[in-house]
Design a protein around this motif. Structure first.
Motif, PDB file in Angstrom:
ATOM      1  N   ASP A 111     -38.386 -21.705 -24.574  1.00  0.00           N
ATOM      2  CA  ASP A 111     -38.124 -21.362 -25.801  1.00  0.00           C
ATOM      3  C   ASP A 111     -37.874 -19.829 -26.036  1.00  0.00           C
ATOM      4  N   TYR A 112     -36.696 -19.351 -26.060  1.00  0.00           N
ATOM      5  CA  TYR A 112     -36.424 -18.013 -26.670  1.00  0.00           C
ATOM      6  C   TYR A 112     -35.578 -17.873 -28.053  1.00  0.00           C
ATOM      7  N   GLU A 113     -35.867 -18.732 -28.722  1.00  0.00           N
ATOM      8  CA  GLU A 113     -35.189 -18.707 -30.200  1.00  0.00           C
ATOM      9  C   GLU A 113     -35.633 -17.391 -30.832  1.00  0.00           C
ATOM     10  N   ALA A 114     -36.700 -17.105 -30.802  1.00  0.00           N
ATOM     11  CA  ALA A 114     -37.224 -15.618 -31.095  1.00  0.00           C
ATOM     12  C   ALA A 114     -36.236 -14.461 -31.076  1.00  0.00           C
ATOM     13  N   THR A 115     -35.692 -14.338 -29.853  1.00  0.00           N
ATOM     14  CA  THR A 115     -34.724 -13.382 -29.647  1.00  0.00           C
ATOM     15  C   THR A 115     -33.045 -13.963 -29.425  1.00  0.00           C
ATOM     16  N   GLY A 116     -33.024 -14.984 -30.300  1.00  0.00           N
ATOM     17  CA  GLY A 116     -31.704 -15.560 -30.241  1.00  0.00           C
ATOM     18  C   GLY A 116     -31.026 -16.289 -29.143  1.00  0.00           C
ATOM     19  N   ALA A 117     -31.776 -16.774 -28.223  1.00  0.00           N
ATOM     20  CA  ALA A 117     -31.391 -17.522 -27.031  1.00  0.00           C
ATOM     21  C   ALA A 117     -32.106 -18.955 -27.564  1.00  0.00           C
ATOM     22  N   PRO A 118     -31.506 -20.111 -26.734  1.00  0.00           N
ATOM     23  CA  PRO A 118     -31.905 -21.340 -26.976  1.00  0.00           C
ATOM     24  C   PRO A 118     -33.194 -21.792 -26.745  1.00  0.00           C
ATOM     25  N   LYS A 119     -33.685 -22.795 -27.277  1.00  0.00           N
ATOM     26  CA  LYS A 119     -34.835 -23.635 -26.667  1.00  0.00           C
ATOM     27  C   LYS A 119     -34.239 -24.685 -25.664  1.00  0.00           C
ATOM     28  N   CYS A 120     -34.494 -24.759 -24.482  1.00  0.00           N
ATOM     29  CA  CYS A 120     -33.729 -25.615 -23.630  1.00  0.00           C
ATOM     30  C   CYS A 120     -34.412 -25.846 -22.383  1.00  0.00           C
ATOM     31  N   SER A 121     -33.841 -26.454 -21.336  1.00  0.00           N
ATOM     32  CA  SER A 121     -34.407 -26.828 -19.766  1.00  0.00           C
ATOM     33  C   SER A 121     -34.070 -25.437 -18.962  1.00  0.00           C
TER      34      SER A 121
ATOM     35  N   GLU B 241     -18.373  -0.127 -28.230  1.00  0.00           N
ATOM     36  CA  GLU B 241     -17.223   0.800 -28.549  1.00  0.00           C
ATOM     37  C   GLU B 241     -17.405   2.010 -28.375  1.00  0.00           C
ATOM     38  N   GLY B 242     -17.032   2.801 -27.623  1.00  0.00           N
ATOM     39  CA  GLY B 242     -17.223   4.106 -27.097  1.00  0.00           C
ATOM     40  C   GLY B 242     -18.563   4.490 -26.404  1.00  0.00           C
ATOM     41  N   GLY B 243     -19.065   3.539 -25.656  1.00  0.00           N
ATOM     42  CA  GLY B 243     -20.275   4.066 -24.973  1.00  0.00           C
ATOM     43  C   GLY B 243     -20.906   2.845 -24.796  1.00  0.00           C
ATOM     44  N   THR B 244     -22.263   3.293 -25.065  1.00  0.00           N
ATOM     45  CA  THR B 244     -23.467   2.263 -24.806  1.00  0.00           C
ATOM     46  C   THR B 244     -24.363   2.490 -26.051  1.00  0.00           C
ATOM     47  N   GLN B 245     -25.215   1.382 -26.062  1.00  0.00           N
ATOM     48  CA  GLN B 245     -26.392   1.477 -26.912  1.00  0.00           C
ATOM     49  C   GLN B 245     -27.417   0.866 -26.319  1.00  0.00           C
ATOM     50  N   THR B 246     -28.742   1.899 -26.413  1.00  0.00           N
ATOM     51  CA  THR B 246     -29.996   1.435 -26.009  1.00  0.00           C
ATOM     52  C   THR B 246     -30.892   0.858 -27.005  1.00  0.00           C
ATOM     53  N   PHE B 247     -31.388  -0.313 -26.707  1.00  0.00           N
ATOM     54  CA  PHE B 247     -32.497  -0.786 -27.598  1.00  0.00           C
ATOM     55  C   PHE B 247     -33.681  -1.325 -26.941  1.00  0.00           C
ATOM     56  N   ILE B 248     -34.685  -1.413 -27.563  1.00  0.00           N
ATOM     57  CA  ILE B 248     -36.026  -2.024 -26.954  1.00  0.00           C
ATOM     58  C   ILE B 248     -36.726  -3.055 -27.641  1.00  0.00           C
ATOM     59  N   LEU B 249     -36.954  -3.916 -26.790  1.00  0.00           N
ATOM     60  CA  LEU B 249     -37.726  -5.153 -27.524  1.00  0.00           C
ATOM     61  C   LEU B 249     -39.150  -5.237 -27.147  1.00  0.00           C
ATOM     62  N   GLY B 250     -39.981  -5.617 -28.161  1.00  0.00           N
ATOM     63  CA  GLY B 250     -41.454  -5.686 -27.727  1.00  0.00           C
ATOM     64  C   GLY B 250     -41.541  -7.498 -27.959  1.00  0.00           C
ATOM     65  N   ILE B 251     -41.847  -7.917 -26.758  1.00  0.00           N
ATOM     66  CA  ILE B 251     -42.059  -9.324 -26.837  1.00  0.00           C
ATOM     67  C   ILE B 251     -43.297  -9.876 -26.206  1.00  0.00           C
TER      68      ILE B 251
ATOM     69  N   ASN C 207     -34.130  -0.034 -32.629  1.00  0.00           N
ATOM     70  CA  ASN C 207     -32.442   0.339 -32.312  1.00  0.00           C
ATOM     71  C   ASN C 207     -31.687  -0.864 -32.029  1.00  0.00           C
ATOM     72  N   PHE C 208     -32.313  -2.237 -32.313  1.00  0.00           N
ATOM     73  CA  PHE C 208     -31.503  -3.587 -32.073  1.00  0.00           C
ATOM     74  C   PHE C 208     -30.411  -3.676 -32.722  1.00  0.00           C
ATOM     75  N   PRO C 209     -29.256  -4.116 -31.961  1.00  0.00           N
ATOM     76  CA  PRO C 209     -27.973  -4.110 -32.656  1.00  0.00           C
ATOM     77  C   PRO C 209     -27.839  -5.483 -33.590  1.00  0.00           C
ATOM     78  N   ASP C 210     -27.203  -5.242 -34.719  1.00  0.00           N
ATOM     79  CA  ASP C 210     -27.218  -6.113 -35.896  1.00  0.00           C
ATOM     80  C   ASP C 210     -26.508  -7.298 -35.438  1.00  0.00           C
ATOM     81  N   GLU C 211     -25.436  -7.248 -34.512  1.00  0.00           N
ATOM     82  CA  GLU C 211     -24.558  -8.295 -34.061  1.00  0.00           C
ATOM     83  C   GLU C 211     -25.564  -9.435 -33.065  1.00  0.00           C
TER      84      GLU C 211
END
Length: 148
Positions: free
Chosen positions: A44-54, A103-113, A140-144
């Motif tokens: 279950d990774y719904e907290a970070t936008g992924a599914p709950k699944c097998s 667009e134009g490069g990369t974005q680095t963000f950090i998650l605390g899980i 710095n988490f991307p809005d998208e």
């Protein structure tokens, strides 16, 4: 508190299991996840936008989703395990920097899980019976990518 040799062994084996999980994710060797989970495990990774699944459904999801991130690391620490015979529960901190092409490069963000885990011993080895993410913080988490 004095630990028995079995208790020490169990804790080290569980710590090795969560470290192997992080290594598999960082190597993008997602098919190997099936070696760490029971056949009927739920992820279950719904907290970070992924599914709950097998496990197999998660492998499919990760093969697609993680292609967005050319670089990432999953540092696991602060492992807490409670063993009760052939079952155990755990709570594991994950510090997770991710790099994403934008667009134009990369974005680095950090998650605390936090990972909240249930384990079972099968044929003398520990496996995940379930693994759930709890979001703690991000920088710095991307809005998208934000879950709905």
């Amino acid at each position: 508190m004095t630990l028995s040799l079995q208790e020490i062994s169990d804790r080290l084996e569980l710590q090795d299991l969560v470290t192997r999980y992080a290594d598999i994710i960082d190597r993008k060797a997602f098919a190997e996840l099936s070696t760490l989970f029971t056949d009927n495990a739920v992820i279950d990774y719904e907290a970070t936008g992924a599914p709950k699944c097998s496990v197999q459904e998660m492998v499919t999801f990760l093969n697609e989703a993680m292609s967005l991130f050319p670089n990432h690391q999953h540092l696991v620490s602060n492992t807490q395990f409670k063993v009760n015979g052939d079952t155990a529960t755990g709570r594991v901190m994950c510090f997770n920097p991710m790099e994403m092409a934008v667009e134009g490069g990369t974005q680095t963000f950090i998650l605390g899980i936090w990972y909240v885990d249930e384990f079972v011993r099968v044929d003398d080895r520990w496996l995940f019976a379930s693994r759930k993410q709890e979001a703690s913080w991000n920088l710095n988490f991307p809005d998208e990518l934000r879950p709905n």
